[in-house]
Design an enzyme around this catalytic site. Structure first.
Site, PDB file in Angstrom:
ATOM      1  N   GLY A  93       0.865  -1.178   0.000  1.00 58.12           N
ATOM      2  CA  GLY A  93       0.000   0.000   0.000  1.00 58.12           C
ATOM      3  C   GLY A  93       0.895   1.219   0.000  1.00 58.12           C
ATOM      4  O   GLY A  93       2.080   1.079  -0.075  1.00 58.12           O
ATOM      5  N   CYS A  94       0.429   2.448   0.024  1.00 50.85           N
ATOM      6  CA  CYS A  94       1.407   3.528  -0.057  1.00 50.85           C
ATOM      7  C   CYS A  94       0.840   4.936  -0.162  1.00 50.85           C
ATOM      8  O   CYS A  94      -0.336   5.134  -0.303  1.00 50.85           O
ATOM      9  CB  CYS A  94       2.287   3.381  -1.266  1.00 50.85           C
ATOM     10  SG  CYS A  94       2.916   1.768  -1.465  1.00 50.85           S
TER      11      CYS A  94
END
Ligand code: SF4
Ligand code: SF4
Lengths: 506, 378, 245
Positions: free
Chosen positions: B16-17
């Protein structure tokens, strides 16, 4: 009464009538295509030896008075000398004939679809709600160029430079498999045509020509050219959306066909363009194809005759070296390759072929897809997978293994009442499917069963959408060939390798 | 222990990010302070297992040379790679990448950079007629696959990637980004979910002048990968970012699609929309989907893609990942969260949320000469 | 009353200060220099608590909130009013995606535009009637599987552009009011469009006036135009899809 005095073979089933319930309406007599029932003056009599367990009688008995049971008279159990083998020896010793039957093999081979599990999203990527958000199943069958060729118009907007090769547009990745008029009834074909039109998919004439009544359904029909070339002429080739050259069939690879002369009535005679009463024989090979370059010649002959406006499909049975064969077919110019696994159905085929020749569609498909990718030609043709697709789950798995679409044959007949009794070869199908007897055909109402086919494919399409949503993708093309979304259970390394998937847990 | 290569037994590396990008269309340079401040606002979108930056315009003195950034596990690996470089490239300059030891980044690989160009009489010429770009790409893939303990993480001209395991603000300090100037910056804060962080796996992923930072997980990875493999791309890293970079490389460089059309492949319109287009457009978009269906990025994503002519930001076709854009004079900002932009540009002229699948494309006003030729030779 | 300078402050610290303040009996909060802090107003109670926010609050503003009023003087990010139960969120700028997800009560008033999936699965329950009013326009998947409550889309600034797609897809409860008639072909087949009648307008007016009062704008312009109303065709749009094994 049985024929036991003449034959070693006992009746396989017993048609038992509860005479207390029976109201002597005689519907069973009327309904049974095999003449099992007769009226004995005061009650219904059953000739068990004729019963094939097609299920028609008890479905239509208003009193629920009929039970069909397996004959409890047993042969001594022997895992080696199975009942079927012993009975076939008797049959063959009594007649000297090749054992034939209809439908696919009844052998219990491993069904790979049942050993493959699907993936779903959890947290790191979201699943998608298939009912509220767009979920695309539209599929195009045909050759795709490897790259988009564009030009720019006056305003600098990109436009397509060269026209795309012809494609079959399917609203959902199903087609009805080829079943000819002759092997099945016209009403059965009509039911499929009606459903195909409503669903935005296609049916396939099989090798028996195109009956006049089906001509208006051209946009939803693939016409077939097989070795017998029945009913094949220029207009025929141009009357559907695509032309299929049939090389083989999963149930009987390497075997031709034979529609006996007694079935060639006026209507079939006209459709197949052969005289009434002559045998309609499909040779084992096409006698203009003895090699791959000959296939190319036929493919292009068809393309010329259709002005390159119809994709050309080639149907082959899944046999041992299928990957190389399909690669050759694609290089020969086929736009679609239809691969039929060894459990596929048939109107009639020798059991020795049906039960022992060919390979499973799952393995064939995985190998073909891999091979075409390795060669960089996967885009050159679409792949249709067939050979007993029994549920939407099978369809999803086939697509993830690399199929563009799947074909439904037996399942479509089951919709029409088929109980998979395997006696299609007799031409007595009580359900009016694999018969030409007018009194039997009449009972198959194309509209009723067209709607049921529509229901089935719609339901299966919804189920595929559910699976896509769970996998977090909203278009079928993101599933196609995505073996990463598959895992195997109870499979050996060799099997996993052939399928190109990992074992569950890895 | 730090790790520079993905040795984990996972089919792919997902995460994720958070992401940001800053570009000045007139090529006015800023130092790395802004991008660091912007990405640090998105601190909670990462987990300290990966942070990184790409900067363009930072090596004006060597603008004609390929700037290789290489990370090494050990010195023998360095010697091996340098042997290869010496045989095939003219090395104009080489030096350690300047770093600043911080308490946050205590364990790191040996980081070195080389300004090089392929030799015209390199041994390879005996067999192939590869252009320089192609040769560089082959060399990068060769080193990354075959040289244990070495990983090339940047190979473009007048640009560079700076990345590692840590929060991006710490990575920025580690590489002293405040002392580096560039006219385009992208940044990434990583939240890997199925492998421990590893230095090479931090974003941006780069190849020549391409750099990609990405948020989300591509649910269609399996088929995207197989599609690229058909065109002989080797997906060694098993990351979504790698897949996106190669798809863009295939479409833009090899198939010569305009950037906008290439992006349409990644987030194609639905048939429902295509069916309503006028005939020419409908034909084009239908063909696009028929041909490139396997390259569709399905699932949630937002990407910022830097290339020598500019920057692109966009998200998936049903907008499952956030993306905000803002403009102030010649600056354009993109980020996962508006707050990241506001941290460096408190009152932009405009702020907007790009629509699903509709790219924000900013190109430099004075264009560079586009690079020619395909990247990957078959 | 308390003023908190949130510059550079982590959300944990900021939200702790707010919770402690409420416990101590403080009713008015002024948050300055907010930039990106998540969860402001998350799970807090107290009908008379008012939090005034300057700057850009982070995601999940007012999530699980149960009573207080949040006033955001600028734009806000994603997931405003996530699963909110009661209270009021005023947004003087634009809102991000997924506004009011699963909201069961309370009000969200947005002066500007809102992003994708506004009011997704918003639902009413007993007396609770969640309300979202948007001044500008919205992104696609508006009112996706809406199950209850009221959403009003005003389309002020006469933005003719209404290009949101998949409008009210899966809606099976609640009511949407529109101040502008829009091409009905854009809607999902799950809904029906009517002209709002007098009953509707009487009902609507009190919320519209509350809305205009909240933002200090004139209510005349807003209530002048005829409204349209969208209701689901069925509370069980998918009943026919299933068959028991
Ligand atoms: S159909 Fe049933 S009720 Fe009618 S005659 Fe046959 S067994 Fe009797
Ligand atoms: S179609 Fe064949 S298998 Fe099916 S019921 Fe008729 S005869 Fe039996």
């Amino acid at each position: 009464m049985t024929k036991s005095s003449f034959s070693n073979i006992q009746s396989e089933y017993l048609a038992l009538i509860d005479h207390n319930k029976c109201v002597r309406c005689k519907r069973c007599i009327q309904n049974c295509g095999w003449g099992t029932y007769s009226f004995g003056g005061d009650k219904i009599l059953a000739d068990h030896s004729k019963c094939v367990a097609c299920g028609r009688c008890y479905t239509y008995c208003p009193e629920g008075a009929i039970s069909i049971v397996k004959n409890p008279t047993v042969l001594r159990e022997n895992a080696n000398w199975k009942e079927g083998l012993i009975k076939n020896i008797w049959r063959q010793s009594e007649t000297g004939g090749i054992v034939i039957s209809g439908m696919g093999t009844t052998f219990k081979y491993k069904k790979y679809f049942d050993h493959i599990l699907l993936d779903a999203c959890q947290v790191t990527n979201p699943s998608i709600d298939p009912l509220r958000e767009p979920m695309e199943l539209r599929t195009y069958l045909g050759k795709k160029p490897s790259k988009l060729d564009i030009d720019f118009d006056e305003t600098g907007e990109p436009i397509l430079k060269s026209k795309m090769p012809p494609q079959i547009e399917l609203q959902t990745p199903f087609v009805f498999g080829a079943m000819s008029y002759g092997s099945i009834s016209l009403n059965a074909q009509k039911a499929m045509a009606l459903a195909a039109r409503a669903l935005g998919i296609v049916m396939n004439t099989g090798e028996g020509g195109l009956h006049d009544d089906l001509v208006p359904f051209g946009k939803n029909i693939i016409v077939q050219v097989a070795s017998g070339r029945f009913g094949v002429h220029r207009d025929y080739l141009n009357s559907g959306v695509a032309v299929e050259i049939k090389i083989g069939q999963g149930a009987k690879p390497g075997i031709g066909g034979h529609l006996p002369g007694e079935k060639i009535g006026a209507d079939i005679s006209r459709t197949r363009m052969i005289p009434v009463g002559t045998d309609a024989i499909s040779p084992a090979p096409h006698h203009d194809i003895y090699s791959i370059e000959d296939l190319r010649q036929l493919i292009y002959a068809v393309k010329e005759a259709t002005d390159y406006e119809k994709p050309v499909s080639v149907k082959v049975a899944a046999v041992h070296n299928i990957a190389a064969i399909v690669s050759g077919i694609v290089r020969a110019g086929a736009d679609i390759v239809y691969i039929d696994g060894y459990t596929g159905g048939t109107g009639a085929a020798p059991n020795i072929i049906k039960d022992h020749v060919g390979i499973p569609i799952e393995l064939a498909l995985a190998q073909v897809d891999e091979r075409l990718r390795e060669e960089g030609i996967r885009n050159e043709a679409s792949i249709i997978a067939a050979g007993s697709i029994r549920s939407s789950a099978d369809a999803v798995k086939a697509i993830a293994l690399g199929a563009d679409a799947v074909a439904i044959g037996t399942a479509a007949l089951v919709v029409m009442g088929c109980h998979v009794c395997g006696k299609c070869n007799t031409g007595n199908c009580s359900w009016g499917i694999t018969t030409q007897r007018p009194e039997l055909v009449r009972r198959l109402d194309p509209e009723v069963y067209g709607e049921r086919l529509y229901n089935l494919i719609s339901a299966w399409s919804h189920e595929i959408q559910e699976v896509l949503g769970a996998m977090g993708v909203n278009s079928i093309e993101s599933l196609r060939g995505s073996k990463e979304r598959l895992r195997g259970v109870e499979l050996t390394d060799a099997e996993l390798n052939a399928l190109g998937i990992k074992h569950a847990g890895l | 222990m730090f790790r520079i290569k993905n040795k984990f037994n996972a089919e792919r590396d997902i995460s994720g990010c958070g992401l940001c990008g800053i570009i000045n269309a007139k090529k006015v340079k800023t130092n790395g302070g802004d991008i660091k401040r912007a990405i640090s606002v998105e601190h909670d979108r990462g987990n300290g297992l990966g942070g990184g930056f790409a900067v363009y315009g930072n090596y004006p003195d060597y603008a004609e040379l390929y700037a290789f950034h290489i990370m090494y596990d050990n010195l023998p690996a360095k010697a091996d790679v340098e042997e290869y470089l010496k045989n095939n490239f003219i090395i104009e300059k080489e030096e350690p990448i300047p770093t600043f030891r911080t308490s946050k980044i205590y364990d790191h690989p040996y980081l070195h950079r080389y300004f090089i160009k392929p030799k015209s009489d390199r041994p390879d010429k005996l067999f192939h007629e590869l252009g320089d770009d192609d040769f560089v790409v082959n060399s990068v893939m060769l080193i990354n696959q075959n040289y244990d303990g070495a990983y090339v993480f940047s190979s473009g001209k007048n640009m560079g990637a700076f990345k590692g395991v840590g929060y991006p603000e710490d990575i920025a300090d580690f590489y002293k980004l405040e002392e580096i100037e560039g006219y385009m910056w992208t940044a990434h804060n990583r939240f890997p979910t199925n492998t421990p962080g590893w230095w090479g796996g931090a974003h941006p992923f780069t190849l020549l002048d391409w750099s990609i930072v990405h948020n989300g997980e591509i649910s269609s990875y399996g088929i995207n990968k197989r599609y690229l493999e058909m065109y002989k791309y080797n997906l060694a890293l098993r990351t979504d970012t790698e897949v996106i970079t190669y798809i863009l490389d295939l479409l833009i460089r090899k198939h010569k699609l305009p950037v906008r059309l290439a992006l349409t492949v990644l987030a194609s319109p639905f048939y429902q929309k295509i069916d309503k287009m006028d005939d020419d457009k409908k034909e084009l978009f239908t063909a696009l989907r028929q041909i490139y269906g396997s390259a569709l990025l399905n699932g949630p994503f937002a990407i910022v893609f830097g290339y020598s002519n500019g920057m692109v930001a966009m998200n998936d076709r049903i907008k499952l990942r956030p993306l905000v854009a803002a403009a102030m004079g010649d600056f354009t900002y993109v980020a996962s969260e508006e707050a990241a932009i506001r941290a460096v540009c408190p009152s932009p002229d405009i702020v907007w949320s790009p629509k699903a699948g509709e790219p924000v494309i900013v190109e430099f006003e004075e264009k560079n000469i586009p690079q020619k030729g395909g990247l990957i030779s078959l | 009353m308390i003023t908190i300078d949130a510059a550079g402050m982590h959300y944990k610290e900021l939200n702790r200060l707010i919770r402690e303040g409420i416990e101590k009996g403080i009713r008015k909060f002024f948050l300055e220099n907010v930039n990106g802090q998540y969860y402001i107003g998350d799970g807090i109670k107290g009908d008379d608590v008012v939090i005034n926010i300057n700057g850009i609050p982070g995601n999940d503003l007012g999530a699980f909130m149960d009573g207080p009023t949040l006033i955001a003087n600028n734009n806000v990010q994603d997931n405003v009013g996530n699963t909110m139960n009661a209270g009021k969120i005023l947004i003087k700028g634009d809102a991000g995606d997924v506004v009011g997800y699963g909201m069961r009560g309370g009000k969200i008033y947005i002066l500007g535009n809102a992003g994708y999936r506004v009011g997704i699965h918003m639902k009413g329950y007993n007396e609770q009637l969640p309300i979202i009013i948007i001044g500008g326009k919205v992104g696609s998947f508006f009112a996706e599987y809406m199950a209850g409550g009221i959403i009003v889309l005003l389309g002020l600034n006469d933005s003719d552009e209404f290009d949101s797609e998949y409008f009210a897809s899966g809606m099976h409860g609640g009511t949407i009011y529109l101040r502008k008639k829009i091409d009905f072909s854009k809607y999902s087949k799950d809904v029906e469009l009517y002209e709002a009648d007098e009953n509707d307008m009487n009902f609507l007016k009190k919320y519209l006036i509350d809305y205009t009062d909240s933002f200090n704008i004139s209510s005349e312009e807003i209530t002048a135009k005829p409204f349209y109303k969208i209701v689901p065709s069925s509370a069980r749009p998918y009943a026919h899809l299933y068959t028991s094994a």
